[in-house]
Write an enzyme that holds these catalytic residues in place. Structure first.
Site, PDB file in Angstrom:
ATOM      1  N   CYS A 104     -25.051   2.819  11.299  1.00  0.00           N
ATOM      2  CA  CYS A 104     -23.619   2.960  11.024  1.00  0.00           C
ATOM      3  C   CYS A 104     -23.321   3.982   9.927  1.00  0.00           C
ATOM      4  O   CYS A 104     -23.467   5.169  10.168  1.00  0.00           O
ATOM      5  CB  CYS A 104     -23.045   1.594  10.710  1.00  0.00           C
ATOM      6  SG  CYS A 104     -21.298   1.484  11.108  1.00  0.00           S
ATOM      7  N   HIS A 206     -25.592  -3.323  13.837  1.00  0.00           N
ATOM      8  CA  HIS A 206     -25.984  -4.149  12.691  1.00  0.00           C
ATOM      9  C   HIS A 206     -26.542  -5.466  13.231  1.00  0.00           C
ATOM     10  O   HIS A 206     -26.746  -5.616  14.437  1.00  0.00           O
ATOM     11  CB  HIS A 206     -24.730  -4.489  11.852  1.00  0.00           C
ATOM     12  CG  HIS A 206     -24.112  -3.348  11.146  1.00  0.00           C
ATOM     13  ND1 HIS A 206     -24.605  -2.798   9.980  1.00  0.00           N
ATOM     14  CD2 HIS A 206     -22.990  -2.641  11.436  1.00  0.00           C
ATOM     15  CE1 HIS A 206     -23.810  -1.822   9.564  1.00  0.00           C
ATOM     16  NE2 HIS A 206     -22.823  -1.696  10.427  1.00  0.00           N
TER      17      HIS A 206
END
Ligand code: GLN
Length: 252
Positions: A104, A206
């Protein structure tokens, strides 16, 4: 227990954690623990190097760099150090065969730039031919990805959790990590998730990513060390993987 390793392998395995105090959200530290554990379960001496702001000592020893996620605020705090003190040693590390896993916010800063919803632009390292611009809505939820077949992953899926406003667009020659089966991925439009450029693995997943995707963890360790790793008993990890994949794909 004899190390479960096939062929010659390095005695040590070092993970370099970029900005652990600032770039580490939604359980990303689980990726570092997984890399270290899976290497030590194969008999390697696994070591962790904290590569915070201004730290480069020992960077030449690193096999796998981990660059976790971070909100816009944290990205603004690290990008100058990234460009001023990490860019050259990271490029040298990649040249000698090290790998990078970037999630990310970390992934975004390996591209050309990340531009926030307020229009603030953080320059990136340009190690990945991609750029990111924040969209109007955050992309939040569980994700299932059909991994790029060239990666040879078994199972051929990756699962995780995403929470980002950035939309990442890859250059022509930059392959995605895979195709989105459930969730948004890179930008919610082109149907792709993540990017793989040489030994750089970028992703929005994640969760953390690697505990539920042990096959990707081993691919990264193998890529960085040259070791062909004997399989481990991943029944629990893969049960968690399939549980999430089945649950999410049932909602498609
Ligand atoms: N701040 C970036 C975004 O919102 C990255 C967020 C993250 O790392 N989860 O897109």
């Amino acid at each position: 227990m004899a190390p479960a390793i096939l062929g010659d392998v390095k005695e040590t395995f070092t993970v370099g954690w970029l900005y652990p105090d600032l770039m580490n959200i939604y359980g990303d530290r689980g990726n570092v623990l997984t890399l270290l554990k899976r290497a030590s379960w194969r008999g390697m001496q696994a070591r962790l190097l904290d590569l915070g702001k201004g730290v480069t000592t020992g960077i030449e020893e690193v096999d796998v760099f981990f660059f976790g996620g971070g909100q816009d605020k944290e990205q603004a705090l690290v990008y100058d150090d990234l460009l001023e003190s990490k860019a050259v040693p990271l490029a040298e590390a990649l040249h000698r065969g090290a790998a990078i896993l970037a999630v990310c916010g970390g992934y975004q800063l390996l591209g050309h730039y990340y531009q926030t919803a307020e229009g603030e632009r953080f320059p990136g390292l340009g190690l990945l031919d991609a750029y990111t611009e924040a969209g109007p809505k955050r992309c939040i939820g569980d994700v299932v990805v059909e991994a790029d077949p060239d990666l040879g992953l078994d199972p051929p899926t990756l699962v995780g959790f995403e929470n980002h406003s950035g939309r990442t667009f890859r250059g022509e020659g930059l392959r995605p990590l895979g195709r989105v089966l459930r969730g948004h991925g890179n930008n919610g439009d082109d149907g792709t998730e993540g990017a793989v450029g040489g030994s750089i693995f970028g992703t929005y997943l994640h969760g953390s990513l690697l505990p539920k995707n042990p096959h990707l963890a081993d691919l990264i360790i193998g890529r960085a060390t040259g070791a062909s790793l004997a399989p481990l008993d991943d029944a629990l990890e893969l049960a968690a993987h399939s549980r999430l994949a089945e649950r999410e794909l049932a909602h498609r």
